[in-house]
Each structure stands twice: as structure tokens, then as C-alpha cells.
Design a protein around this motif. Structure first.
Motif, PDB file in Angstrom:
ATOM      1  N   ARG A 192      -3.542  -7.736   2.548  1.00  0.00           N
ATOM      2  CA  ARG A 192      -2.093  -7.520   2.668  1.00  0.00           C
ATOM      3  C   ARG A 192      -1.615  -7.615   4.112  1.00  0.00           C
ATOM      4  N   ILE A 193      -2.513  -7.872   5.053  1.00  0.00           N
ATOM      5  CA  ILE A 193      -2.167  -7.752   6.465  1.00  0.00           C
ATOM      6  C   ILE A 193      -1.157  -8.807   6.920  1.00  0.00           C
ATOM      7  N   ALA A 194      -1.042  -9.904   6.211  1.00  0.00           N
ATOM      8  CA  ALA A 194      -0.063 -10.925   6.581  1.00  0.00           C
ATOM      9  C   ALA A 194       1.357 -10.527   6.217  1.00  0.00           C
ATOM     10  N   VAL A 195       1.511  -9.429   5.463  1.00  0.00           N
ATOM     11  CA  VAL A 195       2.825  -8.924   5.065  1.00  0.00           C
ATOM     12  C   VAL A 195       3.124  -7.660   5.867  1.00  0.00           C
ATOM     13  N   PRO A 196       4.293  -7.544   6.483  1.00  0.00           N
ATOM     14  CA  PRO A 196       4.656  -6.282   7.141  1.00  0.00           C
ATOM     15  C   PRO A 196       5.023  -5.239   6.087  1.00  0.00           C
ATOM     16  N   GLN A 197       4.005  -4.530   5.597  1.00  0.00           N
ATOM     17  CA  GLN A 197       4.183  -3.683   4.418  1.00  0.00           C
ATOM     18  C   GLN A 197       5.172  -2.547   4.633  1.00  0.00           C
ATOM     19  N   ALA A 198       5.146  -1.941   5.812  1.00  0.00           N
ATOM     20  CA  ALA A 198       6.094  -0.863   6.082  1.00  0.00           C
ATOM     21  C   ALA A 198       7.522  -1.403   6.084  1.00  0.00           C
ATOM     22  N   ASP A 199       7.733  -2.544   6.724  1.00  0.00           N
ATOM     23  CA  ASP A 199       9.069  -3.134   6.790  1.00  0.00           C
ATOM     24  C   ASP A 199       9.582  -3.497   5.398  1.00  0.00           C
ATOM     25  N   GLU A 200       8.727  -4.035   4.566  1.00  0.00           N
ATOM     26  CA  GLU A 200       9.159  -4.435   3.230  1.00  0.00           C
ATOM     27  C   GLU A 200       9.527  -3.222   2.382  1.00  0.00           C
ATOM     28  N   PRO A 254     -12.847  -5.174  14.940  1.00  0.00           N
ATOM     29  CA  PRO A 254     -13.359  -5.088  13.575  1.00  0.00           C
ATOM     30  C   PRO A 254     -12.343  -4.630  12.542  1.00  0.00           C
ATOM     31  N   ALA A 255     -11.296  -3.925  12.956  1.00  0.00           N
ATOM     32  CA  ALA A 255     -10.282  -3.471  12.000  1.00  0.00           C
ATOM     33  C   ALA A 255      -9.585  -4.639  11.322  1.00  0.00           C
ATOM     34  N   VAL A 256      -9.595  -5.829  11.945  1.00  0.00           N
ATOM     35  CA  VAL A 256      -8.929  -6.989  11.356  1.00  0.00           C
ATOM     36  C   VAL A 256      -9.936  -8.069  10.965  1.00  0.00           C
ATOM     37  N   GLN A 257     -11.202  -7.679  10.795  1.00  0.00           N
ATOM     38  CA  GLN A 257     -12.254  -8.622  10.391  1.00  0.00           C
ATOM     39  C   GLN A 257     -12.762  -8.257   9.006  1.00  0.00           C
ATOM     40  N   ARG A 258     -12.862  -9.237   8.139  1.00  0.00           N
ATOM     41  CA  ARG A 258     -13.339  -9.010   6.781  1.00  0.00           C
ATOM     42  C   ARG A 258     -14.844  -8.758   6.777  1.00  0.00           C
ATOM     43  N   ALA A 259     -15.322  -8.224   5.668  1.00  0.00           N
ATOM     44  CA  ALA A 259     -16.746  -7.923   5.531  1.00  0.00           C
ATOM     45  C   ALA A 259     -17.599  -9.181   5.652  1.00  0.00           C
ATOM     46  N   ASP A 260     -17.031 -10.334   5.252  1.00  0.00           N
ATOM     47  CA  ASP A 260     -17.794 -11.586   5.338  1.00  0.00           C
ATOM     48  C   ASP A 260     -17.718 -12.226   6.715  1.00  0.00           C
ATOM     49  N   GLY A 261     -17.079 -11.544   7.666  1.00  0.00           N
ATOM     50  CA  GLY A 261     -16.972 -12.062   9.026  1.00  0.00           C
ATOM     51  C   GLY A 261     -15.695 -12.815   9.317  1.00  0.00           C
ATOM     52  N   GLY A 262     -14.912 -13.125   8.282  1.00  0.00           N
ATOM     53  CA  GLY A 262     -13.662 -13.847   8.499  1.00  0.00           C
ATOM     54  C   GLY A 262     -12.621 -12.974   9.181  1.00  0.00           C
ATOM     55  N   TRP A 263     -11.780 -13.616   9.981  1.00  0.00           N
ATOM     56  CA  TRP A 263     -10.761 -12.884  10.736  1.00  0.00           C
ATOM     57  C   TRP A 263      -9.406 -12.998  10.066  1.00  0.00           C
ATOM     58  N   THR A 264      -8.576 -11.993  10.276  1.00  0.00           N
ATOM     59  CA  THR A 264      -7.243 -11.987   9.683  1.00  0.00           C
ATOM     60  C   THR A 264      -6.184 -11.918  10.780  1.00  0.00           C
ATOM     61  N   TYR A 265      -4.970 -12.335  10.421  1.00  0.00           N
ATOM     62  CA  TYR A 265      -3.845 -12.337  11.349  1.00  0.00           C
ATOM     63  C   TYR A 265      -2.645 -11.698  10.655  1.00  0.00           C
ATOM     64  N   GLY A 266      -1.772 -11.109  11.432  1.00  0.00           N
ATOM     65  CA  GLY A 266      -0.583 -10.528  10.827  1.00  0.00           C
ATOM     66  C   GLY A 266      -0.175  -9.216  11.456  1.00  0.00           C
ATOM     67  N   TYR A 267      -0.071  -8.169  10.613  1.00  0.00           N
ATOM     68  CA  TYR A 267       0.556  -6.911  11.004  1.00  0.00           C
ATOM     69  C   TYR A 267      -0.411  -5.755  10.765  1.00  0.00           C
ATOM     70  N   GLN A 276       0.810  -1.218   0.000  1.00  0.00           N
ATOM     71  CA  GLN A 276       0.000   0.000   0.000  1.00  0.00           C
ATOM     72  C   GLN A 276       0.843   1.268   0.000  1.00  0.00           C
ATOM     73  N   VAL A 277       0.343   2.260  -0.742  1.00  0.00           N
ATOM     74  CA  VAL A 277       0.922   3.604  -0.763  1.00  0.00           C
ATOM     75  C   VAL A 277      -0.199   4.562  -0.412  1.00  0.00           C
ATOM     76  N   HIS A 278      -0.068   5.250   0.714  1.00  0.00           N
ATOM     77  CA  HIS A 278      -1.122   6.137   1.208  1.00  0.00           C
ATOM     78  C   HIS A 278      -0.906   7.602   0.834  1.00  0.00           C
ATOM     79  N   VAL A 279       0.225   7.909   0.211  1.00  0.00           N
ATOM     80  CA  VAL A 279       0.548   9.299  -0.125  1.00  0.00           C
ATOM     81  C   VAL A 279       0.519   9.469  -1.633  1.00  0.00           C
ATOM     82  N   PRO A 280       0.338  10.706  -2.112  1.00  0.00           N
ATOM     83  CA  PRO A 280       0.360  10.936  -3.562  1.00  0.00           C
ATOM     84  C   PRO A 280       1.745  10.663  -4.137  1.00  0.00           C
TER      85      PRO A 280
END
Length: 665
Positions: free
Chosen positions: A260-268, A450-463, A178-182
Motif C-alpha cells: 500500500r506504500i504507493a498510496v498516501p493512505q492517511a491523506d486518502e 529496510p522499512a521500505v524493502q520487501r522480504a524478497d529484497g525488492g524495494w518500494t517507493y511512495g509514502y 490500513q486501520v491501526h486502531v480497533p
């Protein structure tokens, strides 16, 4: 004659009782004097901004800052380079940069901001003469130097995907990041594209110029890393999920891409910068770095547990589990609510419990932690800190609970903290307040809800915050604060039913352990990380199935970590290592290109947590690292692998030392 009244001998019980009453009275007066509210002990300038312009004895990487830019995130770029282990970084204001400053510097980084014609010419000549320049969204005047043409518009935040066939990107995550800046819209005009946006626009480019190399980032990399790590500042103080209370995680809802949450995006992304810098050093001396973790471990588990009114036996359940695997842990403790009179009574009882004979009866079968017990835990290597409630305000909460902590005799306050319910204010306001109490590491960025829960109710793990590395917080204007952000990744109340809030995955202890073990294994194999672990003490107070679930999860997670050779550290011990590593520096360096010998003089602190490792490329240009000596004594190399690159590593000694590295065919 005066008749004397016969003297009656008092019994031992009567003597002890009188002594206890006298002691209690004295303690009540003494402790009563100690109940006045106190102000923060470190009430200085808000946030404790960190200077980033201190002189470096030897400069390998020159970081040019431009104070004209607002906000200016170039100081955070220095923090990124420190986190990646570079030890010869010198931040220098643009106005002070001349030919003499650039002399002998292998790599120069420059951020956004206007340049004069003379300054642009100076950088052109530096690269043409063999230097390496990295521009982080630099002045468009340098477009020809970087081999790009500006298209006159900016693209909104997007995704970065590295080129699979570029040597500079080997070992970097192939998933879009992810890139959050222009980003500047670019067309290639001689440069080679090594990372592009989702629609193919160049985002990172490289070009050879004369004897040197110039690389360009089309977006503000340090600002983007700050936004990945710390969330969206525009959402500060907004309740955005359905969990009661504004938490740090509210800054990440719909901000972190859950795919993308399973990848430490800032670190990469910062590791991509690191690999570029190392590539640039191939024609000069090899760049020494410091490994992330003690003793060359591939990862670290930072063990913590929040405790709300827990008794000694409950806390011992957590500490005992950690000690079985050679570790230490941090307990963040909230004492049961009490008025001044009850506090006096408790402290008197704790003091009386030390008296012979009656101490055990006064102390009770399962007491609350006393200052003596806390001292004993600390002597065993654990941390015992406060866990403040801030429902009535951040400033008020920290002051109230700091007062409670000190008045119970639990002081001095150790340097790390987690806020109750992870309640969060502003973008970095928690860190500003914590700094005023001498707190230097925060564990509030917490994987749950909820920040780590998908719209379908599935949960995510990672960073959740895109990182497994501690770095200091940065404010909205780009100023560094003195508090490290250490995320908490492995959370019991996220995985299992601990408090029955409705926001848990609901796994069994064994299934929860399988999840955390998988993340630890991925860290060991691919993404070096200090993984924050939260094991509440409360389940052991509650007992029953909850205690059994959490106990099994903790034991299996720690057993796997120990089997992998990972240090299990309290946050306090991890902070001590992190701060020690950040102070190591190169005093001087000599590179004999003909003999392929590198001589370094390094100043390094000692640590009780484990050795700081110096790492050098196992292969530099066309030569292999054959030998490393410290103060004339040969040292066996430890093999380290990172992002498809191999390194030779040796532990540094405390103090100043001379290191010789010999490369040969």
C-alpha cells in the motif's frame, strides 16, 4: 637643536599586513568571548502544545471535543480539517454546546466520549432539523441516529475499503487502506454502508434522518491517521531494522503495508471525510476551502540537501541546479569538527577575507561557508540551517550543534531542520526538542532502509508515513505540537550509491530520475502532495561517478517538475506558505438560497511564495459556478480537480476582502 629622525614610508603590503594582524587580534578576543556554551533560546514548556480552542469569527464546521476521553485525538481532527483547507472550523468543548451554538452550523463533528440524555437529544434534533452530523466512534447512545446496532465487541486493526458505487467515495483510492486502531463491531439498522473492513464489517455509514444526515466512523479516524503518519508508538526507541542507529523509519518496519506504500493512505482517509462533508453541504451554502499549494499548483517539490563539512563550490552545485529551474532549496549544514581555537581562526580568516588586496588569498580557493556567503545564499532565496548530530543524546546534540551554528556566525537559526542520520527518539521527542529552538518543520520521516524493502529484497517507493501533506505532530495523549511533520519522499541515498552503506537500491542517475518522476507524475494526476526531496551535497565533494549520478538524477527530476509547473521550494519557504494558509479565516458569510449567491468576507495573509487559492465547488446542488468577484472586481476562475470533483479557484489578496460567488442553472 633637536634633530628629528627621518620618517620611513611603509609599503601597502606592510600596511595591510599590520591591519590584518591588528584585526585578527581584535577578532580573536571578540570571538573568544563568544565561545561560552549557551542554552536553548526557547526553553519553555516541553513541546509547545498548540491551543485548538481559539475562537473562529464564522463557524461552518463545529468540532465538538470531549475532554473526558483519554487520549483525546479530537484536536488532531482540527489539524486534519485545516490541512484539507477548511477555514470555518470551530473546536468547542461538549459542555458548551447548546441549541444556540448549533444554530446556523452546517456540519457538526463529534468524537468519542459519553453523552448525557439531553446532549443526545440535542444532536438528534439538530440532524432532524436539517443538520449534518459526523460521529467519529461516538457514544453508542447515538446508534439509532446513525442507523446502526452495536454488537458489543471491538475488532482489531484491519483494512478499510470504500464501496465502489457510493457517491461519497468517488475519487478515493479503491485499494484497501490500513486501520491501526480497533473499530466498533456494527450491524446496519437503516444506514447505508460506504466503507467496510476486509471481512465486510461496516466501517463508515450514512443515514438520512428527517431533513438531515448522519455519518458514522466505526474507528477513531484522527488517531488512526496519526498512527499511519507517525508510526507505532509502542516501538519507540527500539532498534528494529539492521541499519545502525534508531531512526524514524524503525517505527514503520512491518507497520506500513508495503503493498500500500504507493498510496498516501492517511491523506486518502482524511479526503474521504472531506468528500462526506462536502456532500452534506449540498442542501445548504457551498463550503469554501483553500487549495493545498501556492498558485493552484498540483503539487510541490520541497528541495533540501544535507551537507557535512562541504565547501562553497559543492553547495553551489546543488543551489545552482535548483536555481536553473526557478527554485529555492534548504541546505542543512554540519561544519567540520573544530575546537574553540580553530573556530576563532576560521571566523578571523572569514573577516580578513573581506579586506581589499589580501582577502582572496586569506579566503582560499574553495573556502568553507562564511557568514557572508550564507547571507548571500539567503538573499538568493535559499535556507541555510543546522544539521545536528545526536549520537550522544537528543538534548545534548541539539544544544551542541545550535551553539556551533551560532558561534560560526550562521545565525539566526532558520525554522526547519533534519537530524543527522535521521536518528529519532521516542514517538515525537525530536519535535519537542526542536520546538525549544524555534524550529517549526521537521523532515526526519525519510524514505529509506529496510522499512521500505520487501522480504524478497525488492524495494518500494511512495509514502512511508502515508502522507504527502504537512501536518503538525501530535503526542501520545492527543496534544498538538508546534512542529510540522514534512516527510522526505525522494531520497538520493535510497535510490543510488551515495555512501555505500548496503541499504541503497543502486540505480543509475537516469533510472533514479525515472522513479522520482513517476512519483511526481502520480502526485500531479492523482495524489496532491508536497514531495520532500533530499540531495546530499557530499557526492559533489567526493566527485567522480557518484557526483555524476546524483547530479543527473537531480537535474532530470527538477526539469520534469518545472515542466509540470510545480514550485520547487526550500523547506523554509514551504513552511511560510503552510503557516500563512493555516491563519486564513472567514469573518462572515451570507448565502442567498433563492438567488444562489454566496458572499464571504475573508481575512488572508500575504505570502512571498505564491498566492493562496480559495476553491469553491464548480457545481453545487443543481447549479454551476458562474462568476467569482473579489471586492467587486470579477476574477477569472482557475479550474481545479480533486478526487473526481471540480472546483473554481481564485487567488486571495492580502488582508480582508469580500468575495461573491454566483451559481446559476
Amino acid at each position: 637643536m633637536i634633530k628629528h629622525r627621518p620618517v620611513r614610508r611603509i609599503s601597502r603590503r606592510e600596511f595591510l599586513g599590520a591591519t590584518a594582524l591588528t584585526t585578527a587580534a581584535g577578532l580573536a578576543v571578540s570571538y573568544g568571548m563568544d565561545q561560552r556554551p549557551r542554552t536553548a533560546p526557547y526553553a519553555r514548556a516541553s513541546g509547545f502544545a498548540v491551543s485548538t480552542t481559539a475562537a473562529t469569527p464564522f463557524t461552518q464546521i463545529l468540532l465538538i471535543t470531549n475532554p473526558v476521553v483519554r487520549p483525546d485525538f479530537s484536536p488532531y481532527l482540527n489539524e486534519i480539517l485545516r490541512a484539507e483547507g477548511f477555514i470555518g472550523v470551530r473546536p468547542t468543548p461538549l459542555a458548551q454546546v447548546d441549541r444556540a451554538v448549533l444554530e446556523g452550523v452546517r456540519v457538526v463533528l463529534i468524537g468519542a466520549g459519553p453523552l448525557s440524555t439531553n446532549q443526545a437529544t440535542l444532536l438528534h434534533n439538530y440532524v432532524a432539523d436539517g443538520g449534518a452530523l459526523v460521529g467519529i466512534k461516538p457514544d453508542q447512545m447515538l446508534g439509532d441516529l446513525f442507523g446502526v446496532r452495536y454488537l458489543g465487541s471491538e475488532a482489531p486493526g484491519d483494512y478499510l475499503r470504500v464501496s465502489a458505487d457510493a457517491p461519497e467515495t468517488s475519487g478515493i483510492a479503491s485499494e484497501p487502506l490500513q486501520v491501526h486502531v480497533p473499530s466498533s463491531r456494527l450491524a446496519l439498522a437503516g444506514a447505508r454502508n460506504i466503507a467496510a473492513s476486509a471481512n465486510g464489517d461496516p466501517l463508515v455509514t450514512v443515514q438520512r434522518v428527517g431533513a438531515g444526515t448522519a455519518a458514522l466512523w466505526a474507528f477513531d479516524l484522527p488517531h488512526n491517521i496519526a498512527l499511519i503518519r507517525q508510526g507505532n508508538p509502542q516501538w519507540a526507541d527500539q532498534e528494529r531494522d539492521t541499519m545502525p542507529g534508531i531512526r524514524a523509519s524503525d517505527l514503520f518496519l512491518d507497520w506500513i503495508d508495503l503493498d500500500r506504500i504507493a498510496v498516501p493512505q492517511a491523506d486518502e482517509q482524511q479526503r474521504l471525510l472531506t468528500t462526506l462533508i462536502e456532500q452534506f453541504a449540498a442542501s445548504g451554502p457551498p463550503l469554501p476551502r483553500l487549495w493545498y499549494f501556492p498558485g493552484g499548483a498540483p503539487a510541490v517539490v520541497v528541495a533540501t540537501g544535507d551537507a557535512h563539512g562541504s565547501r562553497v563550490s559543492h553547495i553551489e552545485r546543488v543551489l545552482g541546479a535548483v536555481e536553473r529551474y526557478g527554485g529555492s532549496a534548504s541546505i542543512y549544514y554540519t561544519p567540520p569538527e573544530a575546537g574553540a581555537a580553530e573556530r576563532i581562526t576560521r571566523r578571523s580568516r572569514w573577516a580578513l577575507a573581506r579586506l581589499p588586496g589580501i582577502g582572496e588569498r586569506l579566503g582560499g580557493a574553495d573556502p568553507l561557508p562564511s557568514p557572508q556567503q550564507v547571507s548571500a545564499w539567503r538573499a538568493r532565496g535559499h535556507e541555510f540551517g543546522m544539521h545536528p548530530y545526536v549520537e550522544d543524546g537528543l538534548e545534548a546534540g541539539y544544544n551542541t550543534y545550535w551553539n556551533e551554528f551560532i558561534k560560526y556566525g550562521y545565525g539566526p537559526l532558520p525554522p526547519t531542520v533534519r537530524t543527522h542520520r535521521i536518528l529519532w527518539h521516542g514517538w515525537v521527542e525530536n519535535a519537542r526538542v526542536q520546538a525549544r529552538y524555534g524550529l517549526r518543520m521537521n523532515l526526519d520521516h525519510y524514505h529509506s532502509g529496510p522499512a521500505v524493502q520487501r522480504a524478497d529484497g525488492g524495494w518500494t517507493y511512495g509514502y512511508l508515513s502515508g502522507s504527502g501533506l504537512p501536518m503538525r505532530f501530535v503526542s501520545e495523549d492527543g496534544a498538538l505540537l508546534s512542529v510540522y511533520q514534512q516527510p522526505t519522499h525522494l531520497v538520493d541515498e535510497h535510490l543510488m550509491d551515495v555512501f555505500s552503506t548496503g541499504f541503497e537500491v543502486g540505480l543509475t542517475g537516469a533510472a533514479a530520475a525515472a522513479v522520482t518522476i513517476a512519483q511526481i507524475a502520480e502526485s500531479v494526476q492523482r495524489y496532491p502532495a508536497a514531495l520532500g526531496l533530499q540531495c546530499h551535497v557530499d557526492p559533489f565533494l567526493l566527485g567522480g561517478a557518484k557526483a555524476e549520478r546524483v547530479g543527473r538524477w537531480l537535474d532530470e527530476t527538477l526539469a520534469y517538475s518545472a515542466a509540470q509547473g510545480l514550485p520547487v521550494l526550500s523547506a523554509e519557504r514551504w513552511l511560510a506558505f503552510t503557516e500563512a494558509r493555516a491563519t486564513a479565516q472567514i469573518i462572515q458569510q451570507h448565502w442567498d438560497a433563492a438567488q444562489r449567491n454566496l458572499v464571504l468576507e475573508i481575512e488572508a495573509p500575504g505570502t512571498q511564495t505564491g498566492a493562496i487559492l480559495l476553491i469553491l465547488p464548480a457545481r453545487h446542488a443543481d447549479a454551476e459556478l458562474r462568476q467569482i468577484s473579489i471586492n467587486g472586481a470579477d476574477r477569472a476562475q482557475q479550474a481545479i480537480s480533486l478526487a473526481n470533483r471540480s472546483y473554481g479557484a481564485v487567488p486571495l489578496q492580502a488582508g480582508r476582502q469580500t468575495i461573491r460567488a454566483i451559481y446559476g442553472a
